[in-house]
Design a protein around this motif. Structure first.
Motif, PDB file in Angstrom:
ATOM      1  N   GLU A 234      12.422  -3.241  25.273  1.00  0.00           N
ATOM      2  CA  GLU A 234      13.534  -2.427  24.996  1.00  0.00           C
ATOM      3  C   GLU A 234      14.239  -2.833  23.837  1.00  0.00           C
ATOM      4  O   GLU A 234      14.453  -4.054  23.349  1.00  0.00           O
ATOM      5  N   VAL A 235      14.548  -1.653  22.816  1.00  0.00           N
ATOM      6  CA  VAL A 235      15.033  -2.050  21.648  1.00  0.00           C
ATOM      7  C   VAL A 235      16.552  -2.491  21.889  1.00  0.00           C
ATOM      8  O   VAL A 235      17.307  -1.776  22.438  1.00  0.00           O
ATOM      9  N   VAL A 236      16.984  -3.839  21.350  1.00  0.00           N
ATOM     10  CA  VAL A 236      18.113  -4.378  21.481  1.00  0.00           C
ATOM     11  C   VAL A 236      18.953  -4.344  20.291  1.00  0.00           C
ATOM     12  O   VAL A 236      20.149  -4.385  20.103  1.00  0.00           O
ATOM     13  N   GLU A 237      18.312  -3.946  19.062  1.00  0.00           N
ATOM     14  CA  GLU A 237      18.976  -4.220  17.719  1.00  0.00           C
ATOM     15  C   GLU A 237      18.147  -3.592  16.748  1.00  0.00           C
ATOM     16  O   GLU A 237      17.035  -3.297  16.916  1.00  0.00           O
ATOM     17  N   VAL A 238      18.408  -2.806  15.899  1.00  0.00           N
ATOM     18  CA  VAL A 238      17.887  -1.993  14.700  1.00  0.00           C
ATOM     19  C   VAL A 238      18.565  -2.384  13.327  1.00  0.00           C
ATOM     20  O   VAL A 238      19.965  -2.655  13.306  1.00  0.00           O
TER      21      VAL A 238
ATOM     22  N   LYS B  54      14.616  -9.809   5.162  1.00  0.00           N
ATOM     23  CA  LYS B  54      15.659  -8.714   5.087  1.00  0.00           C
ATOM     24  C   LYS B  54      15.352  -7.317   5.506  1.00  0.00           C
ATOM     25  O   LYS B  54      16.001  -6.474   6.044  1.00  0.00           O
ATOM     26  N   GLY B  55      13.777  -7.315   5.270  1.00  0.00           N
ATOM     27  CA  GLY B  55      13.039  -5.660   5.787  1.00  0.00           C
ATOM     28  C   GLY B  55      12.824  -5.824   7.067  1.00  0.00           C
ATOM     29  O   GLY B  55      12.164  -4.586   7.517  1.00  0.00           O
ATOM     30  N   TRP B  56      13.008  -6.476   8.142  1.00  0.00           N
ATOM     31  CA  TRP B  56      12.750  -6.169   9.336  1.00  0.00           C
ATOM     32  C   TRP B  56      13.183  -4.788   9.825  1.00  0.00           C
ATOM     33  O   TRP B  56      14.098  -4.379   9.395  1.00  0.00           O
ATOM     34  N   MET B  57      12.597  -4.413  11.003  1.00  0.00           N
ATOM     35  CA  MET B  57      13.097  -2.973  11.413  1.00  0.00           C
ATOM     36  C   MET B  57      13.980  -3.124  12.573  1.00  0.00           C
ATOM     37  O   MET B  57      14.922  -2.530  12.904  1.00  0.00           O
ATOM     38  N   ILE B  58      13.304  -3.528  13.779  1.00  0.00           N
ATOM     39  CA  ILE B  58      13.926  -3.789  14.954  1.00  0.00           C
ATOM     40  C   ILE B  58      13.706  -4.898  15.744  1.00  0.00           C
ATOM     41  O   ILE B  58      12.826  -5.879  15.372  1.00  0.00           O
ATOM     42  N   LYS B  59      14.621  -5.136  16.744  1.00  0.00           N
ATOM     43  CA  LYS B  59      14.559  -6.459  17.629  1.00  0.00           C
ATOM     44  C   LYS B  59      14.240  -5.868  19.104  1.00  0.00           C
ATOM     45  O   LYS B  59      15.049  -4.879  19.496  1.00  0.00           O
ATOM     46  N   VAL B  60      13.398  -6.567  19.694  1.00  0.00           N
ATOM     47  CA  VAL B  60      13.125  -5.834  21.316  1.00  0.00           C
ATOM     48  C   VAL B  60      12.988  -6.967  21.971  1.00  0.00           C
ATOM     49  O   VAL B  60      12.708  -8.195  21.874  1.00  0.00           O
TER      50      VAL B  60
ATOM     51  N   LYS C 289       0.793  -1.246  -0.052  1.00  0.00           N
ATOM     52  CA  LYS C 289      -0.013  -0.033  -0.001  1.00  0.00           C
ATOM     53  C   LYS C 289       0.897   1.277  -0.063  1.00  0.00           C
ATOM     54  O   LYS C 289       0.493   2.353  -0.651  1.00  0.00           O
ATOM     55  N   LEU C 290       2.146   1.194   0.595  1.00  0.00           N
ATOM     56  CA  LEU C 290       2.948   2.149   0.723  1.00  0.00           C
ATOM     57  C   LEU C 290       3.483   2.695  -0.571  1.00  0.00           C
ATOM     58  O   LEU C 290       3.790   3.689  -0.977  1.00  0.00           O
ATOM     59  N   GLY C 291       3.867   1.587  -1.207  1.00  0.00           N
ATOM     60  CA  GLY C 291       4.554   1.796  -2.615  1.00  0.00           C
ATOM     61  C   GLY C 291       6.251   1.901  -2.379  1.00  0.00           C
ATOM     62  O   GLY C 291       6.423   1.402  -1.005  1.00  0.00           O
ATOM     63  N   GLU C 292       6.979   2.416  -2.965  1.00  0.00           N
ATOM     64  CA  GLU C 292       8.325   2.155  -3.029  1.00  0.00           C
ATOM     65  C   GLU C 292       8.994   3.106  -1.583  1.00  0.00           C
ATOM     66  O   GLU C 292       8.602   4.235  -1.419  1.00  0.00           O
ATOM     67  N   VAL C 293       9.471   2.207  -0.570  1.00  0.00           N
ATOM     68  CA  VAL C 293       9.812   2.931   0.587  1.00  0.00           C
ATOM     69  C   VAL C 293      11.101   3.338   0.363  1.00  0.00           C
ATOM     70  O   VAL C 293      12.178   2.996  -0.238  1.00  0.00           O
ATOM     71  N   LEU C 294      11.218   4.925   0.714  1.00  0.00           N
ATOM     72  CA  LEU C 294      12.187   5.704   0.540  1.00  0.00           C
ATOM     73  C   LEU C 294      13.183   6.022   1.717  1.00  0.00           C
ATOM     74  O   LEU C 294      14.503   6.333   1.557  1.00  0.00           O
ATOM     75  N   PHE C 295      12.593   5.751   2.950  1.00  0.00           N
ATOM     76  CA  PHE C 295      13.251   6.065   3.967  1.00  0.00           C
ATOM     77  C   PHE C 295      12.431   5.556   5.234  1.00  0.00           C
ATOM     78  O   PHE C 295      11.209   5.382   5.480  1.00  0.00           O
ATOM     79  N   VAL C 296      13.548   5.079   6.335  1.00  0.00           N
ATOM     80  CA  VAL C 296      12.642   4.426   7.481  1.00  0.00           C
ATOM     81  C   VAL C 296      13.288   5.131   8.555  1.00  0.00           C
ATOM     82  O   VAL C 296      14.734   5.209   8.735  1.00  0.00           O
ATOM     83  N   ASP C 297      12.336   5.665   9.628  1.00  0.00           N
ATOM     84  CA  ASP C 297      13.024   6.217  10.743  1.00  0.00           C
ATOM     85  C   ASP C 297      12.509   5.272  11.951  1.00  0.00           C
ATOM     86  O   ASP C 297      11.628   5.231  12.432  1.00  0.00           O
ATOM     87  N   LEU C 298      13.846   4.982  12.497  1.00  0.00           N
ATOM     88  CA  LEU C 298      13.522   3.911  13.631  1.00  0.00           C
ATOM     89  C   LEU C 298      14.216   4.549  15.071  1.00  0.00           C
ATOM     90  O   LEU C 298      15.137   5.257  14.936  1.00  0.00           O
ATOM     91  N   PRO C 299      13.432   3.880  16.185  1.00  0.00           N
ATOM     92  CA  PRO C 299      14.239   4.151  17.081  1.00  0.00           C
ATOM     93  C   PRO C 299      15.810   3.665  17.333  1.00  0.00           C
ATOM     94  O   PRO C 299      16.037   2.999  16.566  1.00  0.00           O
ATOM     95  N   GLU C 300      16.296   4.093  18.550  1.00  0.00           N
ATOM     96  CA  GLU C 300      17.811   3.833  18.852  1.00  0.00           C
ATOM     97  C   GLU C 300      18.058   2.629  19.590  1.00  0.00           C
ATOM     98  O   GLU C 300      16.991   2.287  20.618  1.00  0.00           O
ATOM     99  N   VAL C 301      18.904   1.635  19.757  1.00  0.00           N
ATOM    100  CA  VAL C 301      19.153   0.650  20.694  1.00  0.00           C
ATOM    101  C   VAL C 301      19.161   1.253  22.033  1.00  0.00           C
ATOM    102  O   VAL C 301      19.781   2.251  22.395  1.00  0.00           O
ATOM    103  N   GLY C 302      18.479   0.656  23.041  1.00  0.00           N
ATOM    104  CA  GLY C 302      18.381   1.287  24.091  1.00  0.00           C
ATOM    105  C   GLY C 302      17.038   1.934  24.440  1.00  0.00           C
ATOM    106  O   GLY C 302      16.589   2.232  25.638  1.00  0.00           O
ATOM    107  N   ASP C 303      16.227   2.157  23.472  1.00  0.00           N
ATOM    108  CA  ASP C 303      15.008   3.054  23.678  1.00  0.00           C
ATOM    109  C   ASP C 303      13.991   1.915  24.108  1.00  0.00           C
ATOM    110  O   ASP C 303      14.126   0.695  23.689  1.00  0.00           O
ATOM    111  N   ASN C 304      13.094   2.385  24.650  1.00  0.00           N
ATOM    112  CA  ASN C 304      11.878   1.539  25.129  1.00  0.00           C
ATOM    113  C   ASN C 304      10.690   1.997  24.418  1.00  0.00           C
ATOM    114  O   ASN C 304      10.456   3.302  24.163  1.00  0.00           O
TER     115      ASN C 304
END
Length: 125
Positions: A75-79, A97-103, A34-49
């Motif tokens: 808690e985000v442990v990997e991005v 391959k397109g996973w975003m974060i590991k919590v 639905k989004l179409g071509e993904v151009l940018f992903v803004d994710l939390p940082e490791v250590g963020d909750n």
């Protein structure tokens, strides 16, 4: 549409794949389509909750910017650093391959509120 079993789905089109006390999180095949071509992903940082049902980041495409809703708390442990240079991985391989974060989940019982693939497919109709 690709909806693998063994993954839990949030109504807001994110998913969680459980690995012990951890959850790998991304967006669904439906969402990336639905989004179409993904151009940018803004994710939390490791250590963020992150907190279940709250926004943890955004995905931008040529069409729109869309909020990402957390399927679980923890808690985000990997991005996935590859997404910074290759955001198209979200389109090409949303569950691999397109996973975003590991919590590290703070409350694994939250998984019970998520949907199985069959239930998720019903809300898409």
């Amino acid at each position: 549409m690709n909806l693998p079993s063994g993954i839990k789905y949030h109504r807001e089109h994110t998913w969680a794949k459980v690995e012990g006390d951890y959850a790998v999180i991304g967006i669904t095949d439906y969402a990336q389509d639905k989004l179409g071509e993904v151009l940018f992903v803004d994710l939390p940082e490791v250590g963020d909750n992150i907190k279940k049902d709250d926004i943890f980041g955004t995905v931008e495409s040529g069409k729109v910017a869309s909020d990402l809703y957390a399927p679980v708390s923890g808690e985000v442990v990997e991005v996935n650093e590859e997404l910074a240079d290759s955001p198209e991985l979200v389109n090409q391989s949303p569950y691999e391959k397109g996973w975003m974060i590991k919590v590290k989940m703070s409350d694994p019982s939250e998984l019970e509120e998520l949907l199985e693939s069959v239930e998720y497919s019903k809300i898409l109709k």
